[in-house]
Design an enzyme around this catalytic site. Sequence first.
Site, PDB file in Angstrom:
ATOM      1  N   CYS A 180      30.208   4.117 -17.790  1.00  0.00           N
ATOM      2  CA  CYS A 180      29.034   3.378 -18.263  1.00  0.00           C
ATOM      3  C   CYS A 180      27.997   4.339 -18.877  1.00  0.00           C
ATOM      4  O   CYS A 180      28.240   4.845 -19.966  1.00  0.00           O
ATOM      5  CB  CYS A 180      28.473   2.526 -17.128  1.00  0.00           C
ATOM      6  SG  CYS A 180      27.568   1.113 -17.748  1.00  0.00           S
TER       7      CYS A 180
ATOM      8  N   HIS B 155      32.255  -0.201 -14.080  1.00  0.00           N
ATOM      9  CA  HIS B 155      32.001   0.649 -12.903  1.00  0.00           C
ATOM     10  C   HIS B 155      33.222   0.663 -11.980  1.00  0.00           C
ATOM     11  O   HIS B 155      33.285  -0.122 -11.031  1.00  0.00           O
ATOM     12  CB  HIS B 155      30.778   0.118 -12.135  1.00  0.00           C
ATOM     13  CG  HIS B 155      29.484   0.504 -12.744  1.00  0.00           C
ATOM     14  ND1 HIS B 155      28.673   1.503 -12.230  1.00  0.00           N
ATOM     15  CD2 HIS B 155      28.864   0.054 -13.853  1.00  0.00           C
ATOM     16  CE1 HIS B 155      27.612   1.640 -12.991  1.00  0.00           C
ATOM     17  NE2 HIS B 155      27.690   0.774 -13.980  1.00  0.00           N
TER      18      HIS B 155
ATOM     19  N   GLU C 163      34.016   2.604  -9.693  1.00  0.00           N
ATOM     20  CA  GLU C 163      33.689   3.003  -8.310  1.00  0.00           C
ATOM     21  C   GLU C 163      33.309   1.795  -7.457  1.00  0.00           C
ATOM     22  O   GLU C 163      33.251   1.894  -6.235  1.00  0.00           O
ATOM     23  CB  GLU C 163      32.577   4.064  -8.313  1.00  0.00           C
ATOM     24  CG  GLU C 163      31.165   3.572  -8.569  1.00  0.00           C
ATOM     25  CD  GLU C 163      30.850   3.252 -10.035  1.00  0.00           C
ATOM     26  OE1 GLU C 163      31.766   3.272 -10.880  1.00  0.00           O
ATOM     27  OE2 GLU C 163      29.675   2.964 -10.321  1.00  0.00           O
TER      28      GLU C 163
HETATM   29  N1  GLN Z   1      25.468   0.639 -15.626  1.00  0.00           N
HETATM   30  C1  GLN Z   1      25.114   1.512 -16.513  1.00  0.00           C
HETATM   31  O1  GLN Z   1      25.429   2.704 -16.434  1.00  0.00           O
HETATM   32  C2  GLN Z   1      24.228   0.983 -17.581  1.00  0.00           C
HETATM   33  C3  GLN Z   1      24.010   1.927 -18.731  1.00  0.00           C
HETATM   34  C4  GLN Z   1      22.616   1.715 -19.296  1.00  0.00           C
HETATM   35  N2  GLN Z   1      22.493   0.423 -19.882  1.00  0.00           N
HETATM   36  C5  GLN Z   1      22.310   2.811 -20.312  1.00  0.00           C
HETATM   37  O2  GLN Z   1      22.163   2.542 -21.445  1.00  0.00           O
HETATM   38  O3  GLN Z   1      22.236   3.937 -19.930  1.00  0.00           O
END
Ligand code: GLN
Length: 191
Positions: free
Chosen positions: A89, A172, A174
């Site tokens: 992410c 995610h 994890e």
């Molecule tokens: N769950 C996440 O890691 C979200 C990422 C977040 N929206 C970002 O731009 O950093």
Amino acid sequence: MTAQKKAGAGIVVGVLAVQGAFIEHERRLEALGATCIELRRGSDVHRNFDCLVLPGGESTVQSKLLHELDMFDTLEEYIENGMPTLGTCAGMILLAHSSEIEGFDTLPITIKRNAYGRQLGSFTACSDQGAPLTFIRAPRISSMDTGVEVLASYNNYPVAVRFANQLACAFHPELDDDPWLHKLLLSLARK
Ligand SMILES: NC(=O)CC[C@H](N)C(=O)O
């Protein structure tokens, strides 16, 4: 020792721990038998570790802290020199090409931040391959170079990719029950 534990036995994972969901990664990796060290300040990046995890969180904050804490250049060098790395992410955003943040730009994909919805925030789903997916304000991969391999997709959009030593996903892993990406990272670290 179970087959799961063997996946990480003897492997040390450096987990970026300046912000975000790093503890959940450590639990997953330790359940697979790996040892985790938290990378919190500049001196930590010079400790010995075999592979790297860049967790989810807020990529703008993580990028700022990586620079301020003097961790950025060393980690970039490790990734460029082939250290197996998993970015999830916000961690994927750090690896990707992005005009919005000053990231590593080592993974030839472009992303759109928060593309899966600011309002909705988070949701769980199932990948086209049948694996569980938890999305939290997730980025979308909008384009990628030909050398990038798609490991998982959702509604035909790539959500997990590999480029040589780099693994990245929009969700995610994890937080999901299936540790397939963590196992893949550990198997790259073992080679
Ligand atoms: N769950 C996440 O890691 C979200 C990422 C977040 N929206 C970002 O731009 O950093």
